[in-house]
Scaffold this motif. Sequence first.
Motif, PDB file in Angstrom:
ATOM      1  N   ARG A 340      38.062  33.829  43.826  1.00  0.00           N
ATOM      2  CA  ARG A 340      37.269  35.050  43.625  1.00  0.00           C
ATOM      3  C   ARG A 340      36.672  34.973  42.329  1.00  0.00           C
ATOM      4  O   ARG A 340      37.319  34.249  41.358  1.00  0.00           O
ATOM      5  CB  ARG A 340      37.581  36.265  44.083  1.00  0.00           C
ATOM      6  N   LYS A 341      35.465  35.558  42.274  1.00  0.00           N
ATOM      7  CA  LYS A 341      34.748  35.371  40.668  1.00  0.00           C
ATOM      8  C   LYS A 341      35.466  36.296  39.880  1.00  0.00           C
ATOM      9  O   LYS A 341      35.235  36.296  38.471  1.00  0.00           O
ATOM     10  CB  LYS A 341      33.197  36.160  40.927  1.00  0.00           C
ATOM     11  N   SER A 342      36.134  37.429  40.313  1.00  0.00           N
ATOM     12  CA  SER A 342      36.674  38.532  39.530  1.00  0.00           C
ATOM     13  C   SER A 342      38.116  39.055  40.238  1.00  0.00           C
ATOM     14  O   SER A 342      38.349  38.428  41.372  1.00  0.00           O
ATOM     15  CB  SER A 342      35.948  39.541  39.387  1.00  0.00           C
ATOM     16  N   GLY A 343      38.974  39.337  39.279  1.00  0.00           N
ATOM     17  CA  GLY A 343      40.425  39.938  39.842  1.00  0.00           C
ATOM     18  C   GLY A 343      41.324  38.786  39.597  1.00  0.00           C
ATOM     19  O   GLY A 343      41.226  37.573  39.421  1.00  0.00           O
ATOM     20  N   ALA A 344      42.630  39.388  39.379  1.00  0.00           N
ATOM     21  CA  ALA A 344      43.855  38.478  39.099  1.00  0.00           C
ATOM     22  C   ALA A 344      44.353  37.703  40.359  1.00  0.00           C
ATOM     23  O   ALA A 344      44.310  38.287  41.106  1.00  0.00           O
ATOM     24  CB  ALA A 344      45.021  39.110  38.393  1.00  0.00           C
TER      25      ALA A 344
END
Length: 740
Positions: A340-344
């Motif tokens: 995903r583009k963001s998130g760990a």
Amino acid sequence: MSDIKYALYTSSKGFKVVGGTAAQFLKGDGSVDTTSYIPAGTDINMADKNINFTSGSLSKFENDSRVFNKVFQKITYAAQTGIFSIKFPQATVSATMFDVTLKFYGYQDKLLGNLRISFYKISGTAINPNGAKAVIEISDNFPTNVINVGIDANGKVCINIGEPTTFWNTYVAVEVERVGVHYTGRTADWSKGWSQVIETDTTNYQSILNIVPDIVATRTWVDQNIAGSIPNAPTVLGATDLNTILAPGFYSQLTNSGSTLTNNYPSDGLFAGSLRVYRTISTGIVQEYQTRTSGGTVTFIRSTENSGASWTAWKKVLTSVDFNPSNYYTQNETSNLFVRKSGAETISDTKTFTHSPVIPDATLGTHAVNKNQITLSTNQESEGGQQLKISGNNSVDITNFFVTSRDGTRNADDIAPNSTSRRARFDFVKSNTAGLGGSGNYAGIMTYSPWDGTSASTGDSSYQLAFANQSGINGSGIPMLKIRKGIDGSWTTKWYKFWTEADFSSSNIQQWNNAYQYGLKLNEEFTTNQNTGLVIADAYFGGESGIIDHERGRSLVTKIKEYYFYGSEYGNFDGLNFNSENTHFGMGTEVNDSDKLNVEGSVKASKNFKSEGEKPDTIFIPNGNLASLRDEIINDESEYAIRLNPHEYLMDSFSSLEVDDRNRLIHVIGEYSKMVVNFRRIYPKQQIVVYNFDKSGATMEVKIQGKTVYNIEPRGFVRFYVTNSLRVIAERQQPCDVIW
């Protein structure tokens, strides 16, 4: 006049035959000709009779045009491949316009065709490209729609139907029903000398013109032969314009049956996106009514069927033809496989990037480092490899073993298969010592030993690859790659070459594929395209060798023991058969020992048979012998006519005539006194006439074998007849005179 048998002159104002009619003629032999004749310049009324021609035609000339009817007809019994060419000689080289009607009938394929073609021959060698037209009306299985006209190398005008690969099955009949001629050459006779042949090459034509015909044919023929025709099956409908071929695929059908669909058109929920609604007519033609967009309001054109409310809609069902499901991910697969583009997130396994990602400066020891944070240093390359040192916030020493090419003895045979176990090595060698058969001075050798390279271990071989010049030196020429194998202390095989595009192209490979697919194979049908059943055979039926027709079980040309068979059914002698031992032929039967050709059935020749000597005074008789034409019947060589040959003896002075003549008809004419004729021998069935024209009143003595048998008075004659038993009969003496 009655019962007049012989006369020199007979004249009269007329003769009347007893019981004759005004419509009869008196023939020269005295009989009456009762044949009915058509007077010239009158209407023809032939009752129940046909007008039969062996050549020529019926024609009419009127208003500067001439029309020939029933010009030519022919049937071809054997199957043929090529251009169906109808030819006719030029009755004149003057400019002529033609309007020709042809009819075709193919019995074997049950085909029919009518062709009307018009064209303009502007000279003896050229066809004008303007004004030509052709219309053909054909059945579904007519083999072609290619039409050409031209003038061949012999100056004949040709109407050509088909191409060199067009197949014409057995029993094809053609008729030139009508020929209309106009312009300068209209007065010539264009009905003679027509013929039909099969051609495969028209490159030597003096002039040739292709005419694209208008076609009158069934829908089936148009669908099979004309691009862009309307499909006759509604299962190929799609969202394309009317009267073009619609996109192929699977379609679900919806109709306005019952209460499932209302308002006489599909409801919004039945389709997603745009669609077309079609109506299928009984002829198979599909009509487009309207385009419908999901969610829109559309009024459909109604048909006259089913009280004006009949329609059929087709929705395409997507299949693997339209997309491959294996190329797409499910929602769960997307969540598990993509970042995903963001998130760990934790990414497992090694990822390879085709472009470098942008990495910020590292702040922890476990962070990736960007290029600006790295310092590289290397040691000098050595036999043991090369050391690479990376330093930055952290540093590491890496030892990298490069592949090097060794400059040893430069002899490939000095490297044994067991010298470098479980490794690969590269050597620089001389190409002549390597025995590669190439050009240039040097070659590169790679030695690969996947195991120990010994028989005592696993028995696995070692391998060598040789990189060298196939031709040329330095950078010129063609490179090549060869391989060999060995075990223990020596290489056990020669060098085998890898073949590349430098040796053959993809077109060569296609040619080999074609040679295998379309080439000639033993005991397999090689007429792939024409499907005529021909096979190059070697004991296909049993014992034969040659070419056969396996569909008909016949020999095209085969050898079985001492016989060569041509056209015979296997096991029979119904064709032409040659015995190679006695060099005799049998036609429809086996050979015999006495005749060069032994024929079962009758023989018909378009010309004559000739004997070895070709003597004109002989004829064939049924037992095969030659009979002589030298006695009663002769061949008059001046006119080549078979004529009666009475032998004549003239005694024009005092003489004694001795006769020994086996001719059946003999005339002896004497004109002087004291004449004696002695027949030393007489022969059965002879007729002998002796005339005495002595002017002094003396008799003429007739002897047989020296014995006097008759004395003929002056101006008299006696006819003698010899019976089969050699008895002599004398008719009564009759008077005679010379009248001319």
